[in-house]
Design a protein around this motif. Structure first.
Motif, short mmCIF file in Angstrom:
data_model
loop_
_atom_site.label_atom_id
_atom_site.label_comp_id
_atom_site.label_asym_id
_atom_site.label_seq_id
_atom_site.Cartn_x
_atom_site.Cartn_y
_atom_site.Cartn_z
N TRP A 146 6.32 21.81 -12.51
CA TRP A 146 6.33 23.24 -12.82
C TRP A 146 7.76 23.76 -12.70
N GLN A 147 8.18 24.55 -13.67
CA GLN A 147 9.53 25.09 -13.65
C GLN A 147 9.51 26.52 -14.17
N VAL A 148 10.15 27.43 -13.47
CA VAL A 148 10.26 28.82 -13.91
C VAL A 148 11.73 29.21 -13.80
N ALA A 149 12.29 29.75 -14.88
CA ALA A 149 13.70 30.11 -14.89
C ALA A 149 13.87 31.52 -15.44
N LEU A 150 14.78 32.25 -14.83
CA LEU A 150 15.13 33.60 -15.26
C LEU A 150 16.58 33.59 -15.72
N ALA A 151 16.80 34.01 -16.95
CA ALA A 151 18.16 34.11 -17.51
C ALA A 151 18.30 35.49 -18.12
N GLY A 152 18.97 36.39 -17.40
CA GLY A 152 19.06 37.77 -17.87
C GLY A 152 17.70 38.43 -17.80
N THR A 153 17.19 38.82 -18.95
CA THR A 153 15.86 39.44 -19.02
C THR A 153 14.79 38.50 -19.54
N THR A 154 15.14 37.24 -19.75
CA THR A 154 14.21 36.26 -20.30
C THR A 154 13.70 35.33 -19.21
N THR A 155 12.38 35.20 -19.11
CA THR A 155 11.77 34.26 -18.16
C THR A 155 11.04 33.19 -18.94
N THR A 156 11.29 31.95 -18.60
CA THR A 156 10.65 30.81 -19.27
C THR A 156 9.91 29.97 -18.25
N ALA A 157 8.63 29.75 -18.49
CA ALA A 157 7.81 28.88 -17.63
C ALA A 157 7.56 27.58 -18.37
N VAL A 158 7.75 26.47 -17.67
CA VAL A 158 7.61 25.15 -18.28
C VAL A 158 6.66 24.30 -17.45
N ALA A 159 5.72 23.66 -18.12
CA ALA A 159 4.84 22.68 -17.49
C ALA A 159 5.17 21.32 -18.08
N ASN A 160 5.47 20.36 -17.22
CA ASN A 160 5.77 18.99 -17.65
C ASN A 160 4.72 18.04 -17.07
N LEU A 161 4.25 17.13 -17.85
CA LEU A 161 3.31 16.14 -17.34
C LEU A 161 3.48 14.83 -18.07
N LEU A 162 3.19 13.76 -17.37
CA LEU A 162 3.33 12.42 -17.91
C LEU A 162 1.95 11.97 -18.40
N VAL A 163 1.85 11.69 -19.70
CA VAL A 163 0.58 11.27 -20.30
C VAL A 163 0.67 9.77 -20.59
N ALA A 164 0.00 8.98 -19.78
CA ALA A 164 -0.01 7.53 -19.96
C ALA A 164 -1.09 7.13 -20.96
N PRO A 165 -1.06 5.90 -21.45
CA PRO A 165 -2.10 5.47 -22.40
C PRO A 165 -3.51 5.55 -21.83
N ASP A 166 -3.64 5.47 -20.50
CA ASP A 166 -4.97 5.53 -19.87
C ASP A 166 -5.16 6.83 -19.09
N ALA A 167 -4.45 7.89 -19.47
CA ALA A 167 -4.48 9.14 -18.71
C ALA A 167 -5.86 9.78 -18.73
N ASP A 168 -6.22 10.43 -17.62
CA ASP A 168 -7.44 11.23 -17.53
C ASP A 168 -7.12 12.61 -18.13
N LEU A 169 -7.50 12.81 -19.36
CA LEU A 169 -7.13 14.03 -20.06
C LEU A 169 -7.76 15.27 -19.45
N THR A 170 -8.98 15.15 -18.97
CA THR A 170 -9.64 16.31 -18.38
C THR A 170 -8.87 16.82 -17.17
#
Length: 428
Positions: A146-170
């Motif tokens: 999880w990443q949240v950044a504030l630059a001036g008046t702009t806020t950007t939220a980022v979700a990163n996840l690693l999806v493996a070939p056998d990942a549990d998608l649910t």
């Protein structure tokens, strides 16, 4: 890095997220390599430090950096992907790892926004090797989940996840969906009576849903409100069983497991293009009472409400507007949570009533006990009473809760001005 022209805000549903992650997993299978999936959203103005305090779990890596002079701040927590190195080539090794990760990244959303897309954070020791027992290796790099950044008046939220070939998608979809809901309704107010004060996070009103089962009081349509974590059924003149709890009353693992099960029930209903059925609504009610209540009644956390002065304060808040803003039926203040059966009056909304209770008591208790931070959990649980049997079950549970939890001579429960409506009492 592959940037897909997908707008997460235009496909903001659990089923769309699940389908997208399915495509990412298919790509991982084809390439024989896990994919780093990065979802960026430009959101309403957030304080990254406040978000970090909210999403931080003890023991999980996290960071915060701020440069007030250029109005920039960034916070992140947990690990989506990480790499360690040592020796004189540690800088080059980290660079190779990051380059390879970028080559296998799928990014969507506001990638070009400030701090949009995946970012790598690294730390290096002065020496090629570190002594045994040192908390950090000679070189460490990671991509935060999880990443949240504030630059001036702009806020950007980022979700990163690693999806493996056998990942549990649910499991992955539920994790990201919870974060998405939280970022959209995040609240870090100071506890005043405004819409964004301490208490219930802001919600968006969804379309009115059709009736979803027999109800002696079903004279008005049901409305679904979307909270930060949970759905809320509402109806004009409805009676509700509500529960709200202290911030430390449940271990994070129990909350996450409960939210996952709730969310999956909702996802399946939405995939079929329908509201929750009466059976599913009842299942959610039982899921809460059987699983969460068992944790609560075990007395986890500091149990500040066990103190008579604190319990009296909360009980007084429940009764204060009884007969004016709402009818209070049965109520109970337990050591780490509160139950109430309540009917809002004269157009007063349930979420506003809960906000009032929680905001006032949080400020007063924190002041008396010298506490800081979150006193109540931001979210609350509510159940729309459906019929006579449901009403009797809810009120009986509240009255009997202290005895079933083994509390002797417990005095913090009772009944307010509310009485069972005639049409409810005589429901067939």
């Amino acid at each position: 890095m592959t940037i897909l022209p997908l707008n997460p805000t235009e496909n903001a549903s659990p089923e769309a997220l699940l389908a997208f992650l399915g495509e990412c997993r298919a790509a991982a299978v084809r390439d024989g390599h896990a994919k780093l999936v990065s979802i960026s959203l430009a959101v309403d103005a957030l304080d990254p430090l406040a978000v970090l305090e909210s999403i931080f779990e003890p023991g999980e890596p996290h960071f915060y950096a701020e440069r007030p002079a250029i109005e920039t701040a960034i916070a992140g927590a947990e690990i989506a992907a990480a790499f360690e190195a040592h020796g004189p080539q540690r800088f080059a090794a980290v660079q190779r790892w990051a380059t390879e990760m970028i080559a296998h990244t799928i990014a969507v959303g506001d990638v070009t926004a400030p701090f949009g897309g995946p970012h790598f954070f690294a730390g290096f020791a002065f020496h090629d090797e570190v002594e045994p027992g040192e908390p950090f290796p000679a070189a460490f790099a990671f991509v935060p989940r999880w990443q949240v950044a504030l630059a001036g008046t702009t806020t950007t939220a980022v979700a990163n996840l690693l999806v493996a070939p056998d990942a549990d998608l649910t499991a992955l979809a539920l994790r990201v969906w919870r974060a998405h809901q939280k970022f959209r309704g995040f609240n870090y107010g100071d506890g005043d009576d405004s819409e964004r004060g301490t208490g219930v996070p802001p919600v968006e009103l969804a379309h009115a849903a059709p009736d979803h089962g027999p109800d002696a009081r079903a004279t008005a349509p049901i409305e679904i409100r979307r909270g930060a974590y949970l759905p809320h059924w509402t109806r004009e003149d409805g009676i509700y069983a509500v529960t709200f709890r202290l911030g430390d009353s449940l271990p994070p693992s129990a909350v996450e497991a409960w939210q996952d099960e709730r969310a999956w029930i909702e996802i399946r209903a939405r995939q079929q293009g329908r509201p929750l059925s009466a059976h599913e609504d009842e299942r959610l009610f039982r899921l809460h009472s059987e699983k969460i209540e068992a944790f609560l009644d075990s007395g986890s956390g500091a149990c500040h409400l066990r103190r008579p002065d604190v319990a009296a304060l909360v009980a007084g808040a429940l009764r204060h507007f009884d007969g004016d803003r709402y009818e209070l039926h049965d109520w109970c203040v337990m050591p780490n949570h509160v139950h109430a059966v309540v009917r809002p009056l004269n157009g007063h909304r349930l979420d506003k009533i809960l906000h009032s209770w929680k905001s006032y008591t949080a400020k007063e208790v924190n002041r008396r006990l010298g506490l800081t931070g979150e006193f109540w959990q931001p979210e609350y649980y509510d159940h729309l009473i459906r019929d006579e049997a449901d009403y009797l079950h809810a009120t009986g549970y509240v009255r009997e809760n202290p005895a079933k939890a083994g509390l002797r001579d417990w005095q913090w429960f009772g009944r307010g001005t509310g009485v069972p409506p005639v049409e409810l009492a005589h429901a067939a």
